[in-house]
Design a protein around this motif. Structure first.
Motif, mmCIF file in Angstrom:
data_model
loop_
_atom_site.group_PDB
_atom_site.id
_atom_site.type_symbol
_atom_site.label_atom_id
_atom_site.label_comp_id
_atom_site.label_asym_id
_atom_site.label_seq_id
_atom_site.Cartn_x
_atom_site.Cartn_y
_atom_site.Cartn_z
ATOM 1 N N MET A 1 0.860 -1.187 0.000
ATOM 2 C CA MET A 1 0.000 0.000 0.000
ATOM 3 C C MET A 1 0.891 1.230 0.000
ATOM 4 S SD MET A 1 -3.011 1.489 0.095
ATOM 5 C CE MET A 1 -4.250 0.317 0.653
ATOM 6 N N ASP A 2 0.693 2.133 -0.983
ATOM 7 C CA ASP A 2 1.453 3.372 -1.091
ATOM 8 C C ASP A 2 0.464 4.498 -1.335
ATOM 9 O OD1 ASP A 2 3.094 5.518 -1.687
ATOM 10 O OD2 ASP A 2 4.523 4.326 -2.838
ATOM 11 N N ASN A 3 -0.001 5.125 -0.239
ATOM 12 C CA ASN A 3 -0.993 6.190 -0.373
ATOM 13 C C ASN A 3 -0.416 7.414 -1.070
ATOM 14 O OD1 ASN A 3 -3.503 5.236 0.814
ATOM 15 N ND2 ASN A 3 -2.332 5.048 2.705
ATOM 16 N N ALA A 4 0.892 7.660 -0.880
ATOM 17 C CA ALA A 4 1.509 8.820 -1.522
ATOM 18 C C ALA A 4 1.491 8.662 -3.045
ATOM 19 C CB ALA A 4 2.938 9.000 -1.025
ATOM 20 N N ALA A 5 1.740 7.440 -3.504
ATOM 21 C CA ALA A 5 1.724 7.182 -4.948
ATOM 22 C C ALA A 5 0.344 6.771 -5.432
ATOM 23 C CB ALA A 5 2.732 6.096 -5.298
ATOM 24 N N ARG A 6 -0.610 6.699 -4.493
ATOM 25 C CA ARG A 6 -1.988 6.264 -4.785
ATOM 26 C C ARG A 6 -1.982 4.913 -5.517
ATOM 27 N NH1 ARG A 6 -1.387 11.182 -7.023
ATOM 28 N NH2 ARG A 6 -1.969 13.006 -5.778
ATOM 29 N N ARG A 7 -1.429 3.906 -4.851
ATOM 30 C CA ARG A 7 -1.286 2.599 -5.492
ATOM 31 C C ARG A 7 -1.298 1.503 -4.429
ATOM 32 N NH1 ARG A 7 2.967 -0.930 -7.394
ATOM 33 N NH2 ARG A 7 2.642 -1.573 -9.570
ATOM 34 N N HIS A 8 -2.049 0.429 -4.700
ATOM 35 C CA HIS A 8 -1.924 -0.738 -3.831
ATOM 36 C C HIS A 8 -1.980 -2.031 -4.654
ATOM 37 C CE1 HIS A 8 -6.536 -0.740 -3.338
ATOM 38 N NE2 HIS A 8 -6.274 -1.979 -3.734
ATOM 39 N N ARG A 9 -1.388 -3.087 -4.063
ATOM 40 C CA ARG A 9 -1.320 -4.386 -4.727
ATOM 41 C C ARG A 9 -1.866 -5.447 -3.788
ATOM 42 N NH1 ARG A 9 3.768 -4.965 -4.883
ATOM 43 N NH2 ARG A 9 4.075 -6.753 -3.502
ATOM 44 N N TYR A 10 -2.614 -6.393 -4.347
ATOM 45 C CA TYR A 10 -3.191 -7.448 -3.520
ATOM 46 C C TYR A 10 -3.043 -8.787 -4.237
ATOM 47 C CZ TYR A 10 -7.171 -7.034 -6.726
ATOM 48 O OH TYR A 10 -7.962 -7.000 -7.852
ATOM 49 N N ALA A 11 -3.240 -9.878 -3.502
ATOM 50 C CA ALA A 11 -3.117 -11.225 -4.060
ATOM 51 C C ALA A 11 -4.307 -12.064 -3.638
ATOM 52 C CB ALA A 11 -1.817 -11.881 -3.595
ATOM 53 N N LEU A 12 -4.676 -12.997 -4.488
ATOM 54 C CA LEU A 12 -5.777 -13.912 -4.199
ATOM 55 C C LEU A 12 -5.335 -14.975 -3.213
ATOM 56 C CD1 LEU A 12 -8.675 -15.011 -5.049
ATOM 57 C CD2 LEU A 12 -7.408 -16.513 -6.615
ATOM 58 N N VAL A 13 -6.195 -15.256 -2.241
ATOM 59 C CA VAL A 13 -5.990 -16.372 -1.325
ATOM 60 C C VAL A 13 -6.891 -17.543 -1.737
ATOM 61 C CG1 VAL A 13 -6.141 -17.170 1.069
ATOM 62 C CG2 VAL A 13 -5.296 -14.859 0.565
ATOM 63 N N SER A 14 -8.165 -17.264 -1.990
ATOM 64 C CA SER A 14 -9.100 -18.312 -2.414
ATOM 65 C C SER A 14 -10.340 -17.671 -3.020
ATOM 66 C CB SER A 14 -9.499 -19.193 -1.217
ATOM 67 O OG SER A 14 -10.224 -18.436 -0.262
ATOM 68 N N GLY A 15 -11.125 -18.483 -3.732
ATOM 69 C CA GLY A 15 -12.422 -18.028 -4.236
ATOM 70 C C GLY A 15 -12.509 -17.832 -5.728
#
Length: 507
Positions: A426-440
C-alpha cells in the motif's frame, strides 16, 4: 468439446473426463505410430492423474464389411491395449511433489514413468516410449454450435493431462496381419476391492471419433431431446448394447438431418444420411498405418467408403488436425463448401518431436482497464484506494482481518460467492496498492494492482489483474475478472461525473 465435458458424470470428475484421442504416424520416424489420449479439461498446475482410474488406449483391427449405402467397418475380437495407471503423489529427492505411474503394454510388460518427465520412458528394447503429463490443450473450438456462429478459440490458454505411447509399428502393431485399426480411449475405475455383493463398475468415459457426444448425439439444434451422453459413455466400446443401438441410431439420424439443414440447403439424401449415421454409430477412430496420415486426412476413410471408393489416406487424427471444421463441413453441406471457424489452430501447435503435444500454458494472463475522471486524484483515491472494496457494486459485504500489509479481506459477492484476498503493498503517496488472491477464484499467481495517476485537471484510475487459470477454462476466469474490473471502474463515473456544460444564458 471434442469430448470435453461430455455429460454429468464426466463433468463431476474432471480427472476421468476423456477430452481427446489421437492416432498418427510419428513425425520423427515414419516407422513409428503415436497414440495419445487426454483427460482433465482446463487442467491447472495442481491437476494430477487419478490414482483409482485406468486410462486405456485400445486398438482392434478393422475390416471393411460394406461400402456405399451399406458402408460398415467391422472390428475384430482381439485387442491391443495400453493401460496407464498412476499412484498418489510422492516426493522426489529434493522434497518436490511428484506423481509416478506405469504404462502396461499389450504383451504384459510394465513401463514405469514419472508424470511431467519431458523425456518420458522407453523399454530396453526401444519398441515403446511413453509419456504422461500436463500439456497445452491441442483441441480448438471456434464455433458456438447452437447457432453455428464463429468465435475465437474457446479453449485458448487451456491445458489437459495427456498420456502418450509411441510404438514401433512393425514390432508392436504387426501391420502384416492387417493395417486398418479402430482406436478408442477410456477411463474406467480400476483396482476396486471385491465385495460379497458386487458387479462391474460402470465405465466413466470413452471416446472414438471426435465429437460423438457433444455434436452428434447431443446436437444443440434438437430442442428438448433427452441427454444420452452419460448412457453412451457407459457403453462398451466396440460392443454397444444391442437393445440400445436403435435408440442411439435414431438420435444420430435425427441429429444429422438437423445439421444438414443448418444452412437451409438439403445436401444429403435420406439414404445417405442413414448410411452416415450407421457408420458413426460404430464409434472408433479409424487409421491405417500403411497409408499417409496428415492434418487433413481425418475422416477420409469413412468418407471414401460411404462414397463407394477405396480410401487413399491413413485417416487417423494428428495433433493439429482441424477436426471440428472437417466434421461440420461434412455434416452441414456434405463437403460442398468448407466451413472455417473463428480460429485456425489451437493455443500452441503440436511438436514434431516426442511427446508431440505442446508444453503446457504457464504464461500469466492479464486483464487491465482504466477510466478517466474530471476529479482530483486524491478524491478518486479516497474511494478506490480503500482495500475493503465496499465501494464496488458487485460486493455485498466485506470483513477485514489484520492491519496494513498482510491484511485479509473476505468478500461476499452479490452472487453468493466468497473471495479472500491479501494486501501485499500500500502506497498512499503514490496512490497505489497491490493485492493477491488467497481463495475463491479458479486461478493461481493471481495479483491485482489499483492506482490513480494525475492527468490534466483530472486523473486516471487503472486496475490490472494478472492470473493463471486453475482447473477452469481461461475464458471463464477472464470473463469473471473482466466483469469485476469494468463494473468497478464504471461505477465510479456516477460518483465523479463530468461537469455540466454551461450555456450562453448561464443555464
Amino acid at each position: 468439446m471434442s469430448d470435453h465435458v461430455d455429460g454429468p458424470r464426466s463433468i463431476g470428475e474432471p480427472a476421468a473426463d476423456i477430452t481427446d484421442l489421437f492416432a498418427f504416424t510419428s513425425p520423427e520416424d515414419p516407422g513409428r505410430t503415436v497414440l495419445a489420449g487426454c483427460v482433465f479439461p482446463s487442467a491447472g498446475e495442481s491437476a494430477v492423474f487419478s490414482n483409482v482410474i485406468d486410462h486405456n488406449i485400445v486398438l482392434r483391427r478393422v475390416s471393411i464389411a460394406g461400402i456405399g449405402e451399406r458402408a460398415k467397418f467391422q472390428p475384430g475380437d482381439d485387442e491391443i491395449r495400453f493401460r496407464f495407471r498412476f499412484e498418489v503423489l510422492d516426493q522426489d529427492g529434493a522434497g518436490r511433489s511428484v506423481q509416478r505411474g506405469v504404462c502396461q503394454l499389450p504383451d504384459g510388460r510394465n513401463l514405469p514413468l514419472t508424470v511431467n518427465d519431458e523425456t518420458g520412458a522407453a523399454t530396453p528394447e526401444g519398441d515403446v516410449r511413453a509419456f504422461a503429463g500436463l500439456r497445452s490443450d491441442p483441441f480448438y473450438l471456434a464455433w458456438i454450435a447452437a447457432e453455428l456462429r464463429k468465435v475465437p478459440n474457446l479453449l485458448q490458454h487451456d491445458n489437459v493431462l495427456a498420456f502418450v505411447v509411441d510404438v514401433d509399428t512393425e514390432r508392436v502393431l504387426d501391420p502384416a496381419a492387417g493395417s486398418l485399426f479402430g482406436a478408442i480411449a477410456e477411463t474406467v475405475p480400476g483396482r476396486q476391492p471385491q465385495g460379497r455383493v458386487s458387479h462391474p463398475v460402470a465405465r466413466i468415459d470413452w471416446v472414438g471419433r471426435p465429437e460423438q457426444t457433444n455434436i452428434r448425439l447431443s446436437n444443440p439444434g434438437l430442442a428438448g431431446a433427452p441427454d444420452l451422453r452419460d448412457l453412451w459413455n457407459q457403453q462398451t466400446p466396440f460392443a454397444i448394447a444391442e437393445e440400445l443401438k436403435p435408440m442411439f441410431l435414431q438420435r444420430l439420424k435425427d441429429s444429422f438431418a438437423e445439421w444438414d439443414l443448418r444452412d437451409g440447403i438439403a445436401d444429403w439424401t435420406p439414404a445417405a444420411l442413414a448410411a452416415n449415421a450407421s457408420v458413426f454409430l460404430d464409434d472408433f477412430l479409424l487409421f491405417d498405418v500403411a497409408k499417409p496420415i496428415t492434418d487433413g486426412s481425418h475422416l477420409e476413410i469413412e468418407k471414401a467408403t460411404l462414397a463407394g471408393r477405396p480410401y487413399e489416406t491413413g485417416g487417423g487424427r494428428t495433433i493439429d488436425a482441424n477436426v471440428i471444421d472437417i466434421l461440420l463441413t461434412w455434416l452441414v453441406n456434405h463437403d460442398r463448401e468448407f466451413l472455417q471457424g473463428g480460429a485456425t489452430g489451437a493455443t500452441k501447435p503440436g511438436m514434431k518431436v516426442f511427446p508431440y503435444l505442446a508444453a503446457p500454458n504457464t504464461e500469466l494472463q492479464t486483464v487491465a482497464d482504466s477510466a478517466e475522471f474530471p476529479a482530483p486524484p486524491d478524491a478518486v483515491w479516497s474511494v478506490i484506494g480503500q482495500f475493503d472494496l465496499s465501494w464496488h457494486p458487485l460486493v455485498a459485504s466485506v470483513r477485514l482481518s489484520g492491519d496494513s500489509v498482510g491484511q485479509l479481506r473476505t468478500i461476499q459477492t452479490r452472487e453468493g460467492k466468497q473471495i479472500v484476498e491479501r494486501l501485499e503493498a500500500m502506497d498512499n503517496a503514490a496512490r497505489r496498492h497491490r493485492y493477491a488472491l488467497v481463495s475463491g477464484v479458479a486461478a493461481t499467481h493471481y495479483t491485482g494492482i489499483i492506482e490513480v495517476t494525475p492527468q490534466g485537471d483530472g486523473c486516471v484510475a487503472s486496475w490490472r489483474v494478472d492470473y493463471l487459470a486453475d482447473n477452469q477454462p481461461d475464458i471463464v476466469v477472464r470473463t469473471t475478472v473482466t466483469t469485476l474490473i469494468r463494473t468497478g471502474l464504471g461505477s465510479l463515473r456516477a460518483r465523479f461525473p463530468a461537469p455540466q456544460a454551461v450555456t450562453a444564458d448561464g443555464s
